[in-house]
Write a protein that holds these residues in place. Sequence first.
Motif, short mmCIF file in Angstrom:
data_model
loop_
_atom_site.label_atom_id
_atom_site.label_comp_id
_atom_site.label_asym_id
_atom_site.label_seq_id
_atom_site.Cartn_x
_atom_site.Cartn_y
_atom_site.Cartn_z
N HIS A 7 -4.04 -13.66 -8.05
CA HIS A 7 -4.71 -12.38 -7.93
C HIS A 7 -4.67 -11.64 -9.26
O HIS A 7 -3.94 -12.01 -10.18
CB HIS A 7 -4.13 -11.50 -6.80
N ILE A 9 -3.81 -8.06 -10.88
CA ILE A 9 -3.12 -6.79 -10.67
C ILE A 9 -3.94 -5.68 -11.33
O ILE A 9 -4.37 -5.81 -12.48
CB ILE A 9 -1.71 -6.83 -11.29
N GLY A 19 -7.63 0.98 -4.29
CA GLY A 19 -7.82 -0.19 -3.44
C GLY A 19 -9.04 -0.04 -2.55
O GLY A 19 -9.83 -0.98 -2.39
N SER A 36 1.91 -2.06 -2.47
CA SER A 36 0.62 -2.24 -3.12
C SER A 36 -0.50 -2.27 -2.08
O SER A 36 -0.26 -2.35 -0.87
CB SER A 36 0.61 -3.54 -3.93
N THR A 37 -1.73 -2.19 -2.57
CA THR A 37 -2.91 -2.33 -1.72
C THR A 37 -3.65 -3.58 -2.16
O THR A 37 -4.15 -3.64 -3.29
CB THR A 37 -3.83 -1.10 -1.84
N TYR A 38 -3.67 -4.56 -1.29
CA TYR A 38 -4.28 -5.85 -1.62
C TYR A 38 -5.72 -5.87 -1.11
O TYR A 38 -5.98 -5.52 0.04
CB TYR A 38 -3.49 -7.00 -1.01
N LEU A 45 -5.53 -10.72 6.36
CA LEU A 45 -4.95 -10.99 5.05
C LEU A 45 -4.56 -12.45 4.92
O LEU A 45 -3.77 -12.97 5.70
CB LEU A 45 -3.72 -10.09 4.84
N TRP A 47 -3.09 -14.88 1.90
CA TRP A 47 -2.57 -14.95 0.52
C TRP A 47 -1.57 -16.08 0.41
O TRP A 47 -0.68 -16.20 1.25
CB TRP A 47 -1.89 -13.63 0.14
N GLY A 54 -7.84 -12.53 -5.38
CA GLY A 54 -7.74 -11.19 -4.83
C GLY A 54 -7.45 -10.16 -5.90
O GLY A 54 -7.19 -10.47 -7.06
N ASP A 56 -4.91 -6.93 -6.42
CA ASP A 56 -3.71 -6.27 -5.90
C ASP A 56 -3.49 -4.99 -6.70
O ASP A 56 -3.17 -5.04 -7.90
CB ASP A 56 -2.50 -7.20 -6.01
#
Length: 246
Positions: A7, A9, A19, A36-38, A45, A47, A54, A56
């Motif tokens: 992902h 960041i 997000g 965090s907001t993914y 979800l 992952w 993604g 994050d």
Amino acid sequence: MALRPVHVIVKALDAPAVGRFWAEALGWTAYSPGVSTYVGPGGGLVWPHPEVLGVDVVPVPEPKSATKNRVHLDLATTSTAHQAELVDRLRSLGATPVDVGQGDVPWTVLADPEGDEFCVLEPREIYRDTGPIAAVVVDCADPRAMARFWGEATDWTLHEVADDHASFRSPAGVGPYLEFLRTPDAKTVPDRLHLDLLPRPGDGKEAEVARLRTLGATGLDVGQGDVPWTCLLDPEGHEFCVLAPH
């Protein structure tokens, strides 16, 4: 041994708000698995995701500096009408036009609500199957050197390398490209965006970190304290993290 990018960041003062912006921008869903907001595809979800990279969004106390990020996202479009519609929609969500010296170009440069630059590309055949994120783009001084380091560091496939650019993509041929573009400006401040890398099943994080150091990576202390990931810099000072095996 090789690492998989899992992902991007994005640092933000208001991670939930940023997000939500990126979820709306990409047509994905914002999840809140922790602090965090993914942001990833809808339907629950997943992952690490098998096909997409993604986003994050992690909370930080510092706002973005006035300096342009040396890492940014390029968004894909399917037609000139789609590009115009996407730009209009993003602006309605809080994106703002940005002049980074791009001049008269067919793509549109915008910034997210906290000032992180990104581009909405004109339709390009190479990005027809990437999904909403066409590429993660990294400014650098020497794309060939970056290709050597990142080609050894990750399991992604080198697609093209020249004096002014280099590009990688997942070995499965899905998701966005990772591109390195030669730029004249030097890195002066930490970026608000960086990649997180995940070891393959059975590979240890510490062994991977040691391997990356032999390739030219150096340690990075951003005040992270006792965390299960390791922060590093590539040979040109781009931040990235190696996560604990999943």
